[in-house]
Design a protein around this motif. Sequence first.
Motif, short mmCIF file in Angstrom:
data_model
loop_
_atom_site.label_atom_id
_atom_site.label_comp_id
_atom_site.label_asym_id
_atom_site.label_seq_id
_atom_site.Cartn_x
_atom_site.Cartn_y
_atom_site.Cartn_z
N LYS A 185 -3.11 17.77 -22.69
CA LYS A 185 -3.09 16.37 -22.27
C LYS A 185 -3.04 16.22 -20.76
O LYS A 185 -2.96 15.10 -20.25
CB LYS A 185 -1.89 15.66 -22.90
CG LYS A 185 -1.91 15.62 -24.42
CD LYS A 185 -0.66 14.99 -24.97
CE LYS A 185 -0.67 14.98 -26.49
NZ LYS A 185 0.58 14.39 -27.05
N LEU A 186 -3.07 17.34 -20.04
CA LEU A 186 -2.90 17.29 -18.59
C LEU A 186 -4.17 17.77 -17.89
O LEU A 186 -4.75 18.78 -18.27
CB LEU A 186 -1.72 18.18 -18.18
CG LEU A 186 -1.27 18.15 -16.73
CD1 LEU A 186 -0.83 16.75 -16.33
CD2 LEU A 186 -0.12 19.14 -16.52
N ARG A 187 -4.60 17.01 -16.88
CA ARG A 187 -5.77 17.40 -16.10
C ARG A 187 -5.34 18.28 -14.93
O ARG A 187 -4.44 17.93 -14.18
CB ARG A 187 -6.53 16.17 -15.59
CG ARG A 187 -7.79 16.53 -14.81
CD ARG A 187 -8.69 15.34 -14.59
NE ARG A 187 -9.23 14.85 -15.85
CZ ARG A 187 -10.27 15.40 -16.48
NH1 ARG A 187 -10.86 16.47 -15.99
NH2 ARG A 187 -10.70 14.88 -17.61
N LEU A 202 -0.34 14.10 -12.31
CA LEU A 202 1.01 14.17 -12.86
C LEU A 202 1.54 12.77 -13.16
O LEU A 202 2.14 12.53 -14.21
CB LEU A 202 1.95 14.87 -11.87
CG LEU A 202 1.79 16.38 -11.70
CD1 LEU A 202 2.72 16.89 -10.60
CD2 LEU A 202 2.08 17.12 -13.00
N SER A 203 1.30 11.84 -12.22
CA SER A 203 1.76 10.46 -12.42
C SER A 203 1.09 9.83 -13.63
O SER A 203 1.74 9.20 -14.47
CB SER A 203 1.46 9.62 -11.17
OG SER A 203 2.18 10.09 -10.05
N LYS A 254 1.48 7.79 -19.25
CA LYS A 254 0.92 7.70 -20.59
C LYS A 254 1.86 8.26 -21.65
O LYS A 254 1.88 7.79 -22.79
CB LYS A 254 -0.42 8.45 -20.65
CG LYS A 254 -1.54 7.78 -19.89
CD LYS A 254 -2.81 8.60 -19.97
CE LYS A 254 -3.94 7.96 -19.20
NZ LYS A 254 -5.18 8.78 -19.24
N GLN A 255 2.63 9.28 -21.28
CA GLN A 255 3.40 10.01 -22.29
C GLN A 255 4.83 9.52 -22.46
O GLN A 255 5.43 9.73 -23.53
CB GLN A 255 3.42 11.51 -21.95
CG GLN A 255 2.05 12.15 -21.94
CD GLN A 255 1.32 11.99 -23.25
OE1 GLN A 255 1.88 12.17 -24.32
NE2 GLN A 255 0.04 11.63 -23.18
N VAL A 256 5.43 8.93 -21.43
CA VAL A 256 6.79 8.41 -21.56
C VAL A 256 6.71 7.08 -22.30
O VAL A 256 6.23 6.08 -21.76
CB VAL A 256 7.47 8.23 -20.19
CG1 VAL A 256 8.86 7.64 -20.37
CG2 VAL A 256 7.57 9.57 -19.47
N LYS A 257 7.17 7.07 -23.53
CA LYS A 257 6.99 5.90 -24.39
C LYS A 257 8.11 4.87 -24.18
O LYS A 257 9.21 5.19 -23.77
CB LYS A 257 6.98 6.34 -25.86
CG LYS A 257 5.95 7.41 -26.18
CD LYS A 257 4.52 6.96 -25.91
CE LYS A 257 3.52 8.02 -26.30
NZ LYS A 257 2.13 7.63 -25.99
N GLY A 258 7.77 3.63 -24.50
CA GLY A 258 8.77 2.57 -24.54
C GLY A 258 9.13 1.98 -23.20
O GLY A 258 10.12 1.24 -23.08
N ASP A 318 11.29 18.78 -5.35
CA ASP A 318 10.77 19.36 -6.58
C ASP A 318 11.20 18.57 -7.81
O ASP A 318 11.07 19.04 -8.94
CB ASP A 318 11.19 20.83 -6.72
CG ASP A 318 12.71 20.99 -6.73
OD1 ASP A 318 13.43 19.98 -6.55
OD2 ASP A 318 13.18 22.13 -6.91
N THR A 319 11.72 17.36 -7.58
CA THR A 319 12.15 16.50 -8.68
C THR A 319 11.22 15.29 -8.78
O THR A 319 10.75 14.75 -7.78
CB THR A 319 13.59 16.00 -8.45
OG1 THR A 319 14.46 17.13 -8.36
CG2 THR A 319 14.05 15.11 -9.60
N ILE A 320 10.96 14.87 -10.01
CA ILE A 320 10.13 13.70 -10.27
C ILE A 320 10.99 12.60 -10.86
O ILE A 320 11.75 12.84 -11.82
CB ILE A 320 8.99 14.04 -11.23
CG1 ILE A 320 8.12 15.17 -10.66
CG2 ILE A 320 8.14 12.81 -11.51
CD1 ILE A 320 7.06 15.66 -11.60
N HIS A 321 10.90 11.40 -10.30
CA HIS A 321 11.63 10.25 -10.83
C HIS A 321 10.65 9.31 -11.53
O HIS A 321 9.64 8.90 -10.95
CB HIS A 321 12.34 9.48 -9.71
CG HIS A 321 13.61 10.13 -9.26
ND1 HIS A 321 14.83 9.84 -9.83
CD2 HIS A 321 13.83 11.06 -8.31
CE1 HIS A 321 15.77 10.57 -9.24
NE2 HIS A 321 15.20 11.32 -8.31
N VAL A 322 10.96 8.99 -12.76
CA VAL A 322 10.19 8.02 -13.53
C VAL A 322 11.08 6.80 -13.71
O VAL A 322 12.12 6.87 -14.37
CB VAL A 322 9.77 8.59 -14.90
CG1 VAL A 322 8.94 7.56 -15.67
CG2 VAL A 322 8.99 9.89 -14.73
#
Length: 228
Positions: A74-76, A119-120, A125-129, A140-144
């Motif tokens: 699912k990742l490009r 990555l964004s 698309k994948q984090v639901k709700g 090296d950390t990602i915040h959603v």
Amino acid sequence: MKKWIYAAVVVVVVLMGLNIAAPHLAAYGLYRGLSRHMELSPDNVLVEASPGLSVLTGRLDRVHAGGADFRVGKLRFQSFDCTLEGVRFNPLTSLIDGRLQAESAEQGELLATVSQEDLSNFLKKQVKGTDQMDVAFEGDTIHVRGKVRVGGFLRADADIAGRFAMEGTKLMFLPEDAAISAKGVRVNASNLARLEVYDFSDFPLHMVPDQVSLDNGLLTLHGRVSNH
């Protein structure tokens, strides 16, 4: 006597043809196996074998697959390159299945990169709700961050901090800190947004990344195999 000479010439011609054709057939078989897991063309796969007939014994000198702009699972990926040397495979199984899958390699290396934009897009698309989502890179950390509905009616603020990492054969997005806040109340939700990106256990090139790093928004996966 002439019949024997004719037969010998035919055999030599056939063997010479197989010596040339066998590596190309192996490359196509490998392409068939890889195309089930990633978007690529036959030109993205190279097989070297000397003599070419050694392919019939299940041995390849060198295999390379890769290029730019690949989707794996699912990742490009911005780039994807895998090179193996001393590859062993089962020629009978490959012939029956119509695809080649490496069983072992003497040495090899995998290097792949994913851009910040991809990555964004993947996380959105994948984090639901969630909606009104924003993805930020901090070291090296990602915040959603975004809005979620709690109890079906209350809108709350969600902040998920995590990293991409290998967990066994799986590339995962693993939350390290996830919280939902509403009306001054903050609830820990560390099990939120745990995502499996891709499982390399069935990857035809017999290679699993062992290092994952994120630098300036660029995710890099690196793997190496060596029996020496």
